[in-house]
Design a protein around this motif. Sequence first.
Motif, PDB file in Angstrom:
ATOM      1  N   ARG A   1      17.147 -14.060   5.688  1.00 46.12           N
ATOM      2  CA  ARG A   1      17.411 -15.189   6.584  1.00 46.12           C
ATOM      3  C   ARG A   1      18.918 -15.401   6.769  1.00 46.12           C
ATOM      4  O   ARG A   1      19.345 -16.470   7.199  1.00 46.12           O
ATOM      5  N   THR A   2      19.699 -14.354   6.452  1.00 43.89           N
ATOM      6  CA  THR A   2      21.148 -14.435   6.627  1.00 43.89           C
ATOM      7  C   THR A   2      21.666 -13.418   7.643  1.00 43.89           C
ATOM      8  O   THR A   2      22.863 -13.366   7.901  1.00 43.89           O
ATOM      9  N   THR A   3      20.803 -12.570   8.214  1.00 46.36           N
ATOM     10  CA  THR A   3      21.211 -11.519   9.139  1.00 46.36           C
ATOM     11  C   THR A   3      21.996 -12.091  10.317  1.00 46.36           C
ATOM     12  O   THR A   3      21.524 -13.009  11.002  1.00 46.36           O
ATOM     13  N   GLU A   4      23.167 -11.545  10.586  1.00 44.98           N
ATOM     14  CA  GLU A   4      23.956 -12.035  11.714  1.00 44.98           C
ATOM     15  C   GLU A   4      23.194 -11.820  13.026  1.00 44.98           C
ATOM     16  O   GLU A   4      22.661 -10.737  13.271  1.00 44.98           O
ATOM     17  N   HIS A   5      23.130 -12.843  13.839  1.00 50.49           N
ATOM     18  CA  HIS A   5      22.444 -12.857  15.135  1.00 50.49           C
ATOM     19  C   HIS A   5      20.920 -12.789  15.012  1.00 50.49           C
ATOM     20  O   HIS A   5      20.228 -12.623  16.015  1.00 50.49           O
ATOM     21  N   GLY A   6      20.379 -12.901  13.792  1.00 46.29           N
ATOM     22  CA  GLY A   6      18.933 -12.914  13.632  1.00 46.29           C
ATOM     23  C   GLY A   6      18.334 -14.212  14.131  1.00 46.29           C
ATOM     24  O   GLY A   6      18.907 -15.297  13.969  1.00 46.29           O
ATOM     25  N   LEU A   7      17.138 -14.136  14.703  1.00 47.87           N
ATOM     26  CA  LEU A   7      16.480 -15.325  15.242  1.00 47.87           C
ATOM     27  C   LEU A   7      15.971 -16.235  14.135  1.00 47.87           C
ATOM     28  O   LEU A   7      15.840 -17.447  14.335  1.00 47.87           O
ATOM     29  N   ALA A   8      15.648 -15.678  12.971  1.00 45.22           N
ATOM     30  CA  ALA A   8      15.192 -16.493  11.833  1.00 45.22           C
ATOM     31  C   ALA A   8      16.333 -16.819  10.878  1.00 45.22           C
ATOM     32  O   ALA A   8      16.091 -17.326   9.778  1.00 45.22           O
ATOM     33  N   THR A   9      17.547 -16.547  11.284  1.00 37.04           N
ATOM     34  CA  THR A   9      18.708 -16.786  10.429  1.00 37.04           C
ATOM     35  C   THR A   9      19.086 -18.265  10.432  1.00 37.04           C
ATOM     36  O   THR A   9      19.163 -18.899  11.483  1.00 37.04           O
ATOM     37  N   ILE A  10      19.305 -18.792   9.238  1.00 36.12           N
ATOM     38  CA  ILE A  10      19.699 -20.191   9.054  1.00 36.12           C
ATOM     39  C   ILE A  10      20.443 -20.269   7.720  1.00 36.12           C
ATOM     40  O   ILE A  10      20.264 -19.416   6.848  1.00 36.12           O
ATOM     41  N   GLY A  11      21.268 -21.263   7.552  1.00 32.93           N
ATOM     42  CA  GLY A  11      22.006 -21.387   6.308  1.00 32.93           C
ATOM     43  C   GLY A  11      21.177 -21.938   5.163  1.00 32.93           C
ATOM     44  O   GLY A  11      21.282 -21.481   4.017  1.00 32.93           O
ATOM     45  N   TYR A  12      20.334 -22.928   5.482  1.00 33.39           N
ATOM     46  CA  TYR A  12      19.498 -23.613   4.481  1.00 33.39           C
ATOM     47  C   TYR A  12      18.157 -23.894   5.121  1.00 33.39           C
ATOM     48  O   TYR A  12      18.078 -24.298   6.288  1.00 33.39           O
ATOM     49  N   ASP A  13      17.084 -23.701   4.367  1.00 29.02           N
ATOM     50  CA  ASP A  13      15.765 -23.917   4.963  1.00 29.02           C
ATOM     51  C   ASP A  13      15.388 -25.396   4.907  1.00 29.02           C
ATOM     52  O   ASP A  13      16.198 -26.253   4.517  1.00 29.02           O
ATOM     53  N   ASP A  14      14.154 -25.710   5.295  1.00 28.91           N
ATOM     54  CA  ASP A  14      13.727 -27.105   5.390  1.00 28.91           C
ATOM     55  C   ASP A  14      13.238 -27.669   4.066  1.00 28.91           C
ATOM     56  O   ASP A  14      12.554 -28.703   4.026  1.00 28.91           O
ATOM     57  N   GLU A  15      13.601 -27.013   2.962  1.00 27.82           N
ATOM     58  CA  GLU A  15      13.436 -27.565   1.620  1.00 27.82           C
ATOM     59  C   GLU A  15      14.771 -27.585   0.883  1.00 27.82           C
ATOM     60  O   GLU A  15      14.807 -27.716  -0.328  1.00 27.82           O
ATOM     61  N   GLY A  16      15.870 -27.409   1.635  1.00 25.30           N
ATOM     62  CA  GLY A  16      17.200 -27.448   1.050  1.00 25.30           C
ATOM     63  C   GLY A  16      17.597 -26.206   0.285  1.00 25.30           C
ATOM     64  O   GLY A  16      18.551 -26.227  -0.487  1.00 25.30           O
ATOM     65  N   VAL A  17      16.892 -25.094   0.502  1.00 31.19           N
ATOM     66  CA  VAL A  17      17.166 -23.853  -0.221  1.00 31.19           C
ATOM     67  C   VAL A  17      18.175 -23.019   0.553  1.00 31.19           C
ATOM     68  O   VAL A  17      17.991 -22.761   1.750  1.00 31.19           O
ATOM     69  N   ALA A  18      19.229 -22.576  -0.126  1.00 35.02           N
ATOM     70  CA  ALA A  18      20.193 -21.661   0.495  1.00 35.02           C
ATOM     71  C   ALA A  18      19.504 -20.330   0.765  1.00 35.02           C
ATOM     72  O   ALA A  18      18.839 -19.758  -0.106  1.00 35.02           O
ATOM     73  N   THR A  19      19.653 -19.828   1.980  1.00 36.16           N
ATOM     74  CA  THR A  19      18.934 -18.624   2.372  1.00 36.16           C
ATOM     75  C   THR A  19      19.575 -17.378   1.767  1.00 36.16           C
ATOM     76  O   THR A  19      20.721 -17.386   1.319  1.00 36.16           O
ATOM     77  N   SER A  20      18.802 -16.270   1.789  1.00 38.88           N
ATOM     78  CA  SER A  20      19.220 -15.062   1.080  1.00 38.88           C
ATOM     79  C   SER A  20      18.507 -13.853   1.666  1.00 38.88           C
ATOM     80  O   SER A  20      17.703 -13.959   2.584  1.00 38.88           O
ATOM     81  N   SER A  21      18.805 -12.692   1.082  1.00 42.38           N
ATOM     82  CA  SER A  21      18.087 -11.452   1.371  1.00 42.38           C
ATOM     83  C   SER A  21      17.270 -11.079   0.141  1.00 42.38           C
ATOM     84  O   SER A  21      17.711 -11.284  -0.991  1.00 42.38           O
ATOM     85  N   PHE A  22      16.071 -10.524   0.356  1.00 40.23           N
ATOM     86  CA  PHE A  22      15.192 -10.189  -0.764  1.00 40.23           C
ATOM     87  C   PHE A  22      14.326  -8.990  -0.409  1.00 40.23           C
ATOM     88  O   PHE A  22      14.023  -8.737   0.757  1.00 40.23           O
TER      89      PHE A  22
END
Length: 501
Positions: free
Chosen positions: A309-330
């Motif tokens: 959820r950190t991919t540059e220009h990704g449509l699902a990319t966001i800094g923090y989700d709707d539970e306050g979680v910092a996004t990452s790659s997995f």
Amino acid sequence: MPEIDDRFLALPLSLLADAALSRARELGASHADFRMERIRSGRISIRDARLESSIDDEDLGLAVRVVHDGAWGFAAGIERTPAAAARLAEQAVTTAKFSRVLSSAPVELADEPAHANVSWVSSYEQNPFDIAESERIGVLTDFSERLLSADGVDHVNGQLLQVLENKYYADTAGTVTTQQRVRIEPEFTAVQVDLAAGGFSTMRTLAPPAGRGWEYVTGTGWDFDREVAELPALLAEHVKAPSVQAGRYDLVIDPSNLWLTIHESIGHATELDRALGYEAAYAGTSFATLDKLGSLRYGSEIMNVTGDRTTEHGLATIGYDDEGVATSSFDIVSSGVLTGYQLNRQMAHDNGFGRSNGCALADSPGHIPLQRMANVSLHPMPGGGSTEDLIGGVERGIYVVGDKSWSIDMQRYNFQFTGQRFFAIRNGKLEGQLRDVAYQATTTDFWGSMEATGGAQTYVLGGAFNCGKGQPGQVAAVSHGCPSALFRNVNVLNTKSEGGR
């Protein structure tokens, strides 16, 4: 980098959040979170170089979600006063009390660090809504006129989708985030009508939707001038192309087609709520059940897939989700083996994952967050070759370009996909287009047949604005990156004969 819109920041964000969260605490909520969202959506539609419609819509509201006595409660509204925000908290707690009798186990959330007063803005240059509507219409009209003036093009459809999304989030653990993201989707379709046969043929641009701004339409990230110029000749060749002979072929699949196969057979299949069997809306459950984690042979050893959820220009990319979680790659698939799922905080806690990977999202202030798909992407082969290199390794096959229709079963296992363009491969060279092609397989057989992928130079980020999930239904935008890839001995159907025509 653009800054967060002052008009959104001028709203009484913290005042409303404080009122809602304070009231939730007073009523005994063990967790509460507050969202205020503004989503501005635009759609311009052009038909035969004439404006058909132009829509500019805005959704602005606030939502409160609580955990009270081990059950979820939720309420949403549009009135922007502290008293109204407090009433939403009361309604959410009341809902939780009614929900408790239906809950089999108390809600518990995985621990996450708090992020106080952080902000995030997506990677774009020009907010499309800052461009005059007349200018946006003019650019779409110009591209449409170019297509319409070409021989063999009878009609042209053009559209531009634009979204500006602002979100403020605060919770009782101390996280406060303010975010802004922009996405855009330009699309043109050329149509040739066969009056004698009573049929028609179409050819659509391959440009994917992107987490970019107006600059995308004018040449940053995609060459629309080149693609529009090439489209009429491709359509003319398609019209005259022979129908495919059904059988087994080696396939070289372009990223413009493969992204959708990834979405349907990997993205949805590795949403943990589907794998657990308690989410089935729109796309069914999943064959990739939790007991197979770490053992399921999803594909060949060169198959490596991540959720990000950190991919540059990704449509699902966001800094923090709707539970306050910092996004990452997995990791999701590593060397062909299932190694991960997409999670929210509750699923992470209940199934022993320890941490969420930032996949909770609501599509509007009126909806509760669901576990939603990250940018799920297939890695290119380090040092891999070009698409032409992959084609050069095929004696008898088909090169598949562009997405179109698809079908997959409710376990994300048996599927078939068509495309926009199909080119015969003979002795390592392209030999013109084919028609009526669909490829068919099971998920594990298909990905197991992947022999090679192209290198990073073939990698493209595809995607869609309209991934559906949940009841009531929610829609989310998501990207899927991938290189070109070579698949051996895949079953190919003739869609015309399959349809009894």
